[in-house]
Write an enzyme that holds these catalytic residues in place. Structure first.
Site, PDB file in Angstrom:
ATOM      1  N   HIS A  50     154.923 -62.526 100.185  1.00  0.00           N
ATOM      2  CA  HIS A  50     154.083 -62.475 101.376  1.00  0.00           C
ATOM      3  C   HIS A  50     152.863 -63.373 101.139  1.00  0.00           C
ATOM      4  O   HIS A  50     152.525 -63.693  99.992  1.00  0.00           O
ATOM      5  CB  HIS A  50     153.640 -61.035 101.657  1.00  0.00           C
ATOM      6  CG  HIS A  50     154.773 -60.139 102.079  1.00  0.00           C
ATOM      7  ND1 HIS A  50     154.585 -58.846 102.498  1.00  0.00           N
ATOM      8  CD2 HIS A  50     156.107 -60.353 102.139  1.00  0.00           C
ATOM      9  CE1 HIS A  50     155.767 -58.304 102.809  1.00  0.00           C
ATOM     10  NE2 HIS A  50     156.702 -59.200 102.599  1.00  0.00           N
ATOM     11  N   GLU A  52     149.728 -62.822 101.176  1.00  0.00           N
ATOM     12  CA  GLU A  52     148.701 -62.268 100.291  1.00  0.00           C
ATOM     13  C   GLU A  52     149.093 -62.416  98.825  1.00  0.00           C
ATOM     14  O   GLU A  52     148.266 -62.727  97.967  1.00  0.00           O
ATOM     15  CB  GLU A  52     148.486 -60.768 100.582  1.00  0.00           C
ATOM     16  CG  GLU A  52     148.056 -60.432 102.006  1.00  0.00           C
ATOM     17  CD  GLU A  52     149.238 -60.117 102.921  1.00  0.00           C
ATOM     18  OE1 GLU A  52     150.249 -60.837 102.860  1.00  0.00           O
ATOM     19  OE2 GLU A  52     149.144 -59.167 103.706  1.00  0.00           O
ATOM     20  N   CYS A  86     151.094 -55.240 104.430  1.00  0.00           N
ATOM     21  CA  CYS A  86     152.140 -54.217 104.315  1.00  0.00           C
ATOM     22  C   CYS A  86     151.778 -53.259 103.181  1.00  0.00           C
ATOM     23  O   CYS A  86     150.813 -53.480 102.449  1.00  0.00           O
ATOM     24  CB  CYS A  86     153.504 -54.866 104.067  1.00  0.00           C
ATOM     25  SG  CYS A  86     153.741 -55.396 102.353  1.00  0.00           S
ATOM     26  N   CYS A  89     151.521 -55.068  99.779  1.00  0.00           N
ATOM     27  CA  CYS A  89     150.337 -55.916  99.620  1.00  0.00           C
ATOM     28  C   CYS A  89     149.067 -55.074  99.588  1.00  0.00           C
ATOM     29  O   CYS A  89     148.142 -55.363  98.822  1.00  0.00           O
ATOM     30  CB  CYS A  89     150.266 -56.941 100.745  1.00  0.00           C
ATOM     31  SG  CYS A  89     151.570 -58.180 100.645  1.00  0.00           S
TER      32      CYS A  89
END
Lengths: 163, 346
Positions: A50, A52, A86, A89
């Site tokens: 992701h 992040e 999410c 993360c």
């Protein structure tokens, strides 16, 4: 703040062009962008890549090369991201003692606040603020889910279409 | 002749814990492989808890011949709605309604309620009483049996749940495979971190991961803790990235030592390989089993959801664990993928 989020939206649009889930993210210290990235799950075949996580990796590498203690460095980081982090993360950002997270639109599918409030599990938490340019972030997601995920298996693709 | 010595499980007594902690790592690994205990599933709390209870009114019927008539009238005038797991009748007792059904402000009794609203049955009862019955349906046979003393219940056992929650959820050969793959995680940690005993394991927080494709009984990848160098590189996160590498992806340049891989292959008689590149090439970790020495943290647990792993196995709980200790991600219904989680190897 808005400028940082606009940069995130540009990154998210780049992700969309690459047929990735359009999420963009920048990490800042004292108002300066120190890392920026976008979702790269399909490119890497790794579902944890992701935006992040990619930014965290960049900063860890920067700290390693410059002999900086990342634990101290992350304490001053403010994260801007087009979609609420999410659960994975959010947990990673909590582990790293990030100072603040500003997101665009909420994440109804996996959100680390909306679906499961991860902050309940940690003693120290970052400040979480949302709904900055949320409509723009959501538009990009809608654009993506109109199309298909090129890496998903056939049957799943058909299911997604029906929804 | 001496009586046979029965080996206790770890939680049986303080004594056995002390003995176990001093166990050498090789003996521990042997005992994981040879244990007769099977891994146990971790389901949502609702499968283990005692059922919540609710107070209800019961009417004791004067004449048994009235019961079928009462049954029909009551189902019409006082339907049980959310309490359909409760039988309406037990011997000469008839379940009337939850106590909370009556208006507490007026303090009307159940007798007054019936006299006012269902006068045709007001003379059928010898007396009324309150009883306590389960508020929710039993999900397991155990919950069913425990609650029969309260009231007669409707119960439709879910055979899959009954089997998976039993002492023997797996076939013997399958259970042995699970134990061997779990033993690998201990062997990896032993090799990397100079672990000599069970005590060393408990005193440290090292973990390792083994990813298996059960359809070909083959190890897809191995991973070992690198958290102390890189705070994201927990074994599960590394394992997911390693699986990506088998699918022409991956990001991190870190892998398990080749000598160790060869040693493991020889010692545990395992094989390495994937179906990647074949017609049945897996998507992410779909269909894969992931074995972890320790319960994954919340980040890793969600990573495994994203990766669509099929089953997760772990040996030791961790304080910030996402599959048992802090939360059970496998029980969040809204997530787009769910896996089964098992523990109980030690």
């Amino acid at each position: 703040m808005v400028d940082h989020m606009r940069r995130c939206l540009e990154l998210a649009a780049e992700a969309l062009a690459l047929k990735e889930v359009p999420v963009g993210c920048v990490f800042t210290v004292n108002g300066q962008i120190i890392a920026e990235s976008k979702n790269s799950v399909n490119a890497t075949h790794n579902p944890t890549r992701h935006a992040e996580i990619n930014c965290i990796d960049q900063i860890l590498e920067y700290c390693r090369l410059n002999n900086i203690d990342y634990k101290l460095y992350f304490k001053n980081v403010i994260v801007y991201v087009t979609v609420e982090p999410c659960i994975m993360c959010a947990a990673a950002l909590n582990n790293l003692n990030i100072r603040e997270v500003v997101y665009g639109c909420p994440n109804d599918r996996f959100g680390g606040n909306t679906v499961l409030d991860v902050s309940n599990f940690y003693e120290q938490n970052y400040i979480l603020n949302g709904n900055l340019l949320a409509d723009e972030a959501m538009m990009l997601l809608k654009e993506f889910y109109k199309g298909i995920n090129p890496n998903a298996p056939e049957s799943k693709v058909k299911k997604d279409k029906k929804v | 002749m001496e009586p046979p010595v029965k080996r206790n499980r770890i939680d049986d007594s303080i004594n056995s814990i002390t003995i176990k902690n001093q166990t050498g790592i090789d003996n521990l690994i042997d005992s994981i492989i040879n244990s007769k205990n099977q891994p146990q599933i971790i389901l949502g709390d609702e499968y283990y808890q005692t059922l919540p209870l609710i107070k209800v009114f019961i009417g004791h019927v004067k004449q048994p011949k009235d019961i079928s008539k009462l049954f029909e009238i009551l189902n019409d005038k006082l339907p049980l709605k959310h309490l359909l797991h409760l039988k309406r009748v037990r011997k000469k007792d008839i379940l009337l309604s939850p106590v909370s059904f009556l208006n507490s402000d007026t303090q009307e009794s159940i007798q007054e309620y019936i006299e006012r609203n269902i006068p045709e049955i007001k003379d059928c009862f010898e007396y009324f009483r309150e009883a306590t019955v389960p508020l929710t349906p039993p999900l397991t046979r155990k919950q069913y049996m425990e609650n029969l003393r309260h009231w007669s219940l409707n119960f439709h056992p879910n055979h899959y749940i009954e089997t998976i929650m039993s002492d023997q959820p797996f076939k013997q050969s399958e259970a042995r495979n699970h134990r061997i793959y779990m033993a690998l995680t201990f062997e990896i940690v032993k090799w990397y971190f100079n672990i000599k005993s069970y005590e060393d394991i408990l005193q440290s927080d090292f973990s390792a991961a083994v990813v298996v494709d059960p359809t070909i009984n083959s190890v897809v990848t191995l991973a070992v803790d690198n958290r102390h160098e890189h705070p994201l590189q927990h074994p599960a996160m590394l394992a997911i990235d390693n699986v990506a590498k088998t699918q022409e992806g991956g990001v991190w340049k870190i892998d398990i030592d080749d000598t160790l891989k060869e040693d493991l292959k020889e010692k545990f008689k395992i094989q390495y390989g994937t179906r990647s590149g074949t017609a049945e090439s897996p998507y992410l970790c779909t269909g894969y089993y992931v074995y972890l020495l320790r319960e994954p943290c919340i980040m890793c647990s969600m990573g495994l959801v994203h990766a669509r792993a099929k089953k997760i196995f772990f040996s030791l709980d961790t304080p910030l664990g996402g599959l048992k200790s802090k939360t059970k991600l496998q029980c969040i219904e809204s997530l787009n993928h769910r896996f089964e989680v098992f523990t109980g190897f030690l």
